[in-house]
Design a protein around this motif. Structure first.
Motif, PDB file in Angstrom:
ATOM      1  N   PRO A 155       6.289   4.443 -16.144  1.00  0.00           N
ATOM      2  CA  PRO A 155       5.867   3.090 -15.735  1.00  0.00           C
ATOM      3  C   PRO A 155       5.480   2.957 -14.273  1.00  0.00           C
ATOM      4  N   GLU A 156       6.187   3.653 -13.366  1.00  0.00           N
ATOM      5  CA  GLU A 156       5.846   3.496 -11.947  1.00  0.00           C
ATOM      6  C   GLU A 156       4.434   3.975 -11.649  1.00  0.00           C
ATOM      7  N   TYR A 157       3.964   4.957 -12.439  1.00  0.00           N
ATOM      8  CA  TYR A 157       2.603   5.449 -12.232  1.00  0.00           C
ATOM      9  C   TYR A 157       1.581   4.597 -12.980  1.00  0.00           C
ATOM     10  N   ARG A 158       2.038   3.894 -14.010  1.00  0.00           N
ATOM     11  CA  ARG A 158       1.139   2.945 -14.666  1.00  0.00           C
ATOM     12  C   ARG A 158       0.849   1.765 -13.725  1.00  0.00           C
ATOM     13  N   ILE A 159       1.733   1.572 -12.766  1.00  0.00           N
ATOM     14  CA  ILE A 159       1.506   0.543 -11.740  1.00  0.00           C
ATOM     15  C   ILE A 159       0.739   1.160 -10.565  1.00  0.00           C
ATOM     16  N   ASN A 160       1.415   2.030  -9.837  1.00  0.00           N
ATOM     17  CA  ASN A 160       0.828   2.579  -8.605  1.00  0.00           C
ATOM     18  C   ASN A 160      -0.394   3.450  -8.861  1.00  0.00           C
ATOM     19  N   GLY A 161      -0.380   4.209  -9.947  1.00  0.00           N
ATOM     20  CA  GLY A 161      -1.486   5.111 -10.217  1.00  0.00           C
ATOM     21  C   GLY A 161      -2.761   4.403 -10.607  1.00  0.00           C
TER      22      GLY A 161
ATOM     23  N   GLU B 205       0.536   5.022   1.836  1.00  0.00           N
ATOM     24  CA  GLU B 205       0.828   6.138   0.939  1.00  0.00           C
ATOM     25  C   GLU B 205      -0.011   6.126  -0.336  1.00  0.00           C
ATOM     26  N   LEU B 206      -0.403   4.967  -0.800  1.00  0.00           N
ATOM     27  CA  LEU B 206      -1.196   4.886  -2.023  1.00  0.00           C
ATOM     28  C   LEU B 206      -2.699   4.896  -1.750  1.00  0.00           C
ATOM     29  N   TYR B 207      -3.073   4.949  -0.502  1.00  0.00           N
ATOM     30  CA  TYR B 207      -4.496   4.861  -0.161  1.00  0.00           C
ATOM     31  C   TYR B 207      -5.274   6.056  -0.717  1.00  0.00           C
ATOM     32  N   LEU B 208      -6.371   5.749  -1.372  1.00  0.00           N
ATOM     33  CA  LEU B 208      -7.337   6.756  -1.804  1.00  0.00           C
ATOM     34  C   LEU B 208      -8.672   6.442  -1.136  1.00  0.00           C
ATOM     35  N   PRO B 209      -9.338   7.427  -0.559  1.00  0.00           N
ATOM     36  CA  PRO B 209     -10.685   7.175  -0.029  1.00  0.00           C
ATOM     37  C   PRO B 209     -11.589   6.669  -1.149  1.00  0.00           C
ATOM     38  N   PRO B 210     -12.542   5.814  -0.855  1.00  0.00           N
ATOM     39  CA  PRO B 210     -13.400   5.225  -1.891  1.00  0.00           C
ATOM     40  C   PRO B 210     -14.022   6.240  -2.831  1.00  0.00           C
ATOM     41  N   GLU B 211     -14.421   7.402  -2.303  1.00  0.00           N
ATOM     42  CA  GLU B 211     -15.083   8.393  -3.159  1.00  0.00           C
ATOM     43  C   GLU B 211     -14.114   9.040  -4.159  1.00  0.00           C
ATOM     44  N   GLN B 212     -12.805   8.888  -3.952  1.00  0.00           N
ATOM     45  CA  GLN B 212     -11.823   9.467  -4.870  1.00  0.00           C
ATOM     46  C   GLN B 212     -11.342   8.460  -5.923  1.00  0.00           C
ATOM     47  N   ARG B 213     -11.713   7.211  -5.754  1.00  0.00           N
ATOM     48  CA  ARG B 213     -11.292   6.195  -6.721  1.00  0.00           C
ATOM     49  C   ARG B 213     -12.120   6.308  -7.994  1.00  0.00           C
TER      50      ARG B 213
ATOM     51  N   GLY C  50       0.791  -1.219   0.000  1.00  0.00           N
ATOM     52  CA  GLY C  50       0.000   0.000   0.000  1.00  0.00           C
ATOM     53  C   GLY C  50       0.825   1.270   0.000  1.00  0.00           C
ATOM     54  N   ASN C  51       2.136   1.143   0.223  1.00  0.00           N
ATOM     55  CA  ASN C  51       3.017   2.317   0.174  1.00  0.00           C
ATOM     56  C   ASN C  51       3.651   2.491  -1.205  1.00  0.00           C
ATOM     57  N   ASP C  52       4.028   1.399  -1.830  1.00  0.00           N
ATOM     58  CA  ASP C  52       4.641   1.466  -3.166  1.00  0.00           C
ATOM     59  C   ASP C  52       4.549   0.071  -3.778  1.00  0.00           C
ATOM     60  N   PHE C  53       3.494  -0.145  -4.544  1.00  0.00           N
ATOM     61  CA  PHE C  53       3.269  -1.480  -5.086  1.00  0.00           C
ATOM     62  C   PHE C  53       4.346  -1.851  -6.105  1.00  0.00           C
ATOM     63  N   ASP C  54       4.850  -0.871  -6.832  1.00  0.00           N
ATOM     64  CA  ASP C  54       5.938  -1.114  -7.776  1.00  0.00           C
ATOM     65  C   ASP C  54       7.157  -1.657  -7.044  1.00  0.00           C
ATOM     66  N   GLU C  55       7.542  -1.016  -5.948  1.00  0.00           N
ATOM     67  CA  GLU C  55       8.704  -1.481  -5.193  1.00  0.00           C
ATOM     68  C   GLU C  55       8.447  -2.841  -4.560  1.00  0.00           C
ATOM     69  N   PHE C  56       7.231  -3.064  -4.102  1.00  0.00           N
ATOM     70  CA  PHE C  56       6.891  -4.352  -3.495  1.00  0.00           C
ATOM     71  C   PHE C  56       7.113  -5.491  -4.491  1.00  0.00           C
ATOM     72  N   VAL C  57       6.681  -5.318  -5.723  1.00  0.00           N
ATOM     73  CA  VAL C  57       6.805  -6.387  -6.724  1.00  0.00           C
ATOM     74  C   VAL C  57       8.166  -6.373  -7.399  1.00  0.00           C
TER      75      VAL C  57
END
Length: 711
Positions: free
Chosen positions: A674-680, A699-707, A58-65
């Motif tokens: 590319p990092e935003y094509r993943i995390n974004g 860090e990547l959390y978006l409230p449901p209404e903003q998704r 949830g902080n950086d999915f690109d780095e996680f993978v």
């Protein structure tokens, strides 16, 4: 569809691309110092050894993978970036190298396709002969430039093969009558990547312009100018005027505003009497009864329809083609001569003496892109052959490296993604029934093309010399120009492909309403017959969905199922769609990788690709869940099916890039980094939050209404 005219490549706005092995990969040549090509895809298709599990998803999915991969991979000196796409491209290059070596060694019979390919390649590779010849092969072209006395003489050169032109012409399907080929025109002819490089006043832009003038001065000195510095400054001033007439890339994406159908006489009347007529006559466009012009000043009504206010219009749109056409007569002939001479040497640098080739690389490779070393000559030779007669080489590649079982499996996947989109259409709450019906008709009319064309282009009448690489380059451009001009007014060939089988990419063509997947992308990590279904859906499934979604992005959605530019939306649905896309664009405007958060992604420029990514992953996820028939996927190596699905998406977009190239892409590339094509993208999926237990505070959390979910 990509089209050549002279030596320049003009790209249709109707085409949207994703950029973007079953057999063991050969070792790369030592000269590239490239990372080892991947062959081990683990138990289920994900290279878990490259994951950095110390990073919260949830902080950086690109780095996680991909974290350990990014930390360990060193960019080859002849590359500005590395990742899944580039890795497969290297594999294609190695295979084509072997094909070419075999062709050359076989001493093919004169007149055969193999002989033509071998001759084009051998001519490019003979650098000793190129250096020995010096500028003698270029001298007839330079002499023609310096013999020009009038604006008419200059414009005539614009229409001849080998010369650059500030008016870019190409032939493609008419967006409003998609079964007929039409002549199209845009502003072109800039030596820097985009108009912003001329117009911005920051220190970096000024530094690049200064180095560009030095490069132009070097070329003009080679061309014989007594005061090359003054001539180079005159060329920069001229190109700055062209840039001022040109449109911003984000504004130029609007297919309604760039469809301006002028009769030939109306087009010719944009400039001084006779000049544009001379240009069209020289090119051989006598079959054209009209020209579709990209840059014409929008009316207030058009701007209102596009949702663009006056202030935005001033930033997006220059004077357009009318302003450029006036320059053909008002700019001094001597300045146009310097422009033509410098660009002739620059655009043909690869087949001119080494000092010119190296100066070209020093500016375009090192300065603009941060690339330390030139690509090996053999790779450049293959690229040269592909640009001159690519389908001759592509045919051999497809026969050798495209197993038929991949097409059958891909056909099934495409059908599954089409079913998923049909289901999605039923559920869209923001779309009304009338628009939904039209959307379903367009979906049903999609044409998929997989692997390679059924019939390859034969390039009738095109010959190559093993001793004249400049002649080969110019001759191939002339052949393509004649081929295109002869198509004006004729029925569109819907069997034609706009990419070669060895290209690691995919595209959607709105005037054809087709999705196209060349053979070379149908390999791991994108498509892996041995992988878990979740991985294939998250990888190639999302690529399929991405291209399908282009048919329904902010611009592709303007064409109907026949490929015609036509508004099939109700006003209410269009407004709802625009609200969603603006919400997505605002997310991407906040991604700022450089200069302490001031150099950012352009959400408007990247809008189509961001919608493609969002829709593609959404469709792929739905297709994946449908494939499970209501059951849950097994847990493999501790990862659930949903986790493997999203990890596959991140794996295909792993990438490292040099800063100069990344900065350039932020200006010119309609794709987000590319990092935003993943995390974004993943942060808009409720399913991703659930799969990886992403919570408020991450860090990547978006409230449901903003998704945002669109398709």
């Amino acid at each position: 569809m990509n089209k050549f005219l002279g030596g320049a490549l003009a790209v249709s706005a109707s085409v949207s691309a994703i950029v973007l092995s079953l057999s063991a990969a050969p070792a790369l040549a030592d000269e590239t110092n490239a990372p080892e090509l991947s062959t081990d895809w683990g138990d289920f298709g994900i290279q878990t050894k490259w994951m950095d599990t110390s990073v919260k998803p949830g902080n950086d999915f690109d780095e996680f993978v991909n974290g350990k991969w990014k930390a360990s991979v060193e960019l080859p000196a002849d590359r500005t970036r590395w990742g899944s796409f580039i890795e497969l491209n290297e594999l294609s290059q190695q295979r084509l190298h072997a094909i070419m070596d075999d062709l050359v060694a076989s001493n093919p019979a004169p007149g055969t396709d193999a002989a033509r390919v071998a001759a084009a390649y051998n001519a490019f590779m003979d650098t000793d002969a190129i250096d020995k010849a010096g500028l003698a092969p270029a001298q007839p072209y330079l002499s023609s430039i310096f013999a020009a006395k009038t604006p008419t003489d200059i414009v005539r050169l614009f229409g001849k093969p080998g010369y650059i032109s500030p008016v870019s012409l190409w032939v493609d399907a008419d967006p409003k009558k998609s079964d007929i080929y039409a002549l199209r025109a845009n502003i072109g002819g800039l030596g820097l990547p985009d108009r912003d490089y001329y117009l911005k006043q920051d220190e970096r832009s000024k530094e690049i312009r200064a180095k560009y003038v030095s490069y132009l001065s070097f070329l003009l000195g080679k061309a014989g100018y007594a005061d090359p510095d003054a001539a180079a400054k005159a060329v920069l001033s001229l190109e700055t005027q062209i840039a001022q007439a040109d449109w911003d890339r984000a504004g130029a994406r609007n297919r309604d505003l760039t469809y301006n159908k002028l009769s030939v006489s109306e087009f010719e009347d944009l400039g001084a009497p006779g000049l544009l007529k001379t240009f069209l006559d020289t090119v051989g466009a006598e079959k054209a009864s009209y020209v579709i012009v990209g840059e014409m000043t929008p009316t207030p009504e058009e701007l209102e329809e596009a949702g663009i206010n006056a202030a935005q219009a001033g930033a997006l749109f220059g004077g357009g083609m009318p302003a450029l056409a006036k320059m053909l007569d008002t700019v001094p002939v001597s300045t146009w001569q310097a422009y033509l001479a410098a660009h002739f040497l620059s655009s043909h640098a690869s087949v001119l003496p080494t000092d010119i080739d190296e100066a070209n690389f020093d500016f375009y490779g090192k300065t603009l892109s941060g690339q330390p070393e030139q690509r090996p000559r053999w790779k450049r030779g293959i690229s040269a052959v592909e640009s001159q007669a690519g389908e001759l080489l592509g045919k051999i590649y497809a026969e050798k490296f495209y197993p038929p079982e991949r097409k059958a499996a891909m056909t099934r996947l495409v059908a599954n993604l089409r079913e998923a989109m049909a289901e999605n259409l039923k559920d869209l709450k923001w779309m009304g029934s009338d628009t939904r019906r039209e959307a379903k008709e367009k979906l049903d009319a999609f044409t998929p093309k997989i692997g390679a064309p059924d019939t390859f282009k034969e390039y009738e009448g095109l010959t190559f010399s093993a001793t004249d690489p400049l002649g080969n380059m110019v001759g191939a451009g002339e052949w393509q120009t004649n081929f295109d001009m002869n198509r004006i007014g004729k029925e569109v060939d819907r069997s034609e492909w706009g990419m070669l089988p060895e290209t690691v990419n995919a595209y959607y063509n709105s005037t054809m309403n087709e999705i196209v997947f060349p053979a070379a992308i149908l390999q791991p990590p994108f498509f892996n017959i041995d992988a878990d279904p979740a991985v294939n859906y998250g990888a190639i499934g999302a690529v399929i969905g991405h291209e399908m979604s282009h048919g329904f992005d902010d611009q592709g959605s303007k064409s109907d199922g026949s490929g015609n530019l036509r508004n099939w939306w109700t006003a209410a649905d269009k407004a709802a769609f625009r609200k969603l896309q603006d919400k997505l664009g605002a997310q991407y405007d906040q991604f700022c990788p450089f200069d302490e958060g001031t150099t950012c992604v352009n959400g408007k420029l990247t809008m189509g690709e961001n919608i493609g990514d969002l829709g593609g992953l959404s469709l792929a996820y739905r297709a994946y869940r449908l494939s499970l028939n209501g059951k849950e996927a097994p847990v493999i190596d501790g990862y659930t099916g949903d986790q493997r699905f999203f990890m596959a998406w991140a794996q295909v977009w792993r990438s490292k890039i040099r800063e100069q190239q990344a900065r350039k892409y932020l200006v010119i590339d309609p794709h987000s980094p590319p990092e935003y094509r993943i995390n974004g993208i993943v942060r808009n999926f409720d399913e991703w939050y659930k799969a990886f237990d992403v919570k408020p505070g991450d860090e990547l959390y978006l409230p449901p209404e903003q998704r945002v979910r669109i398709w």
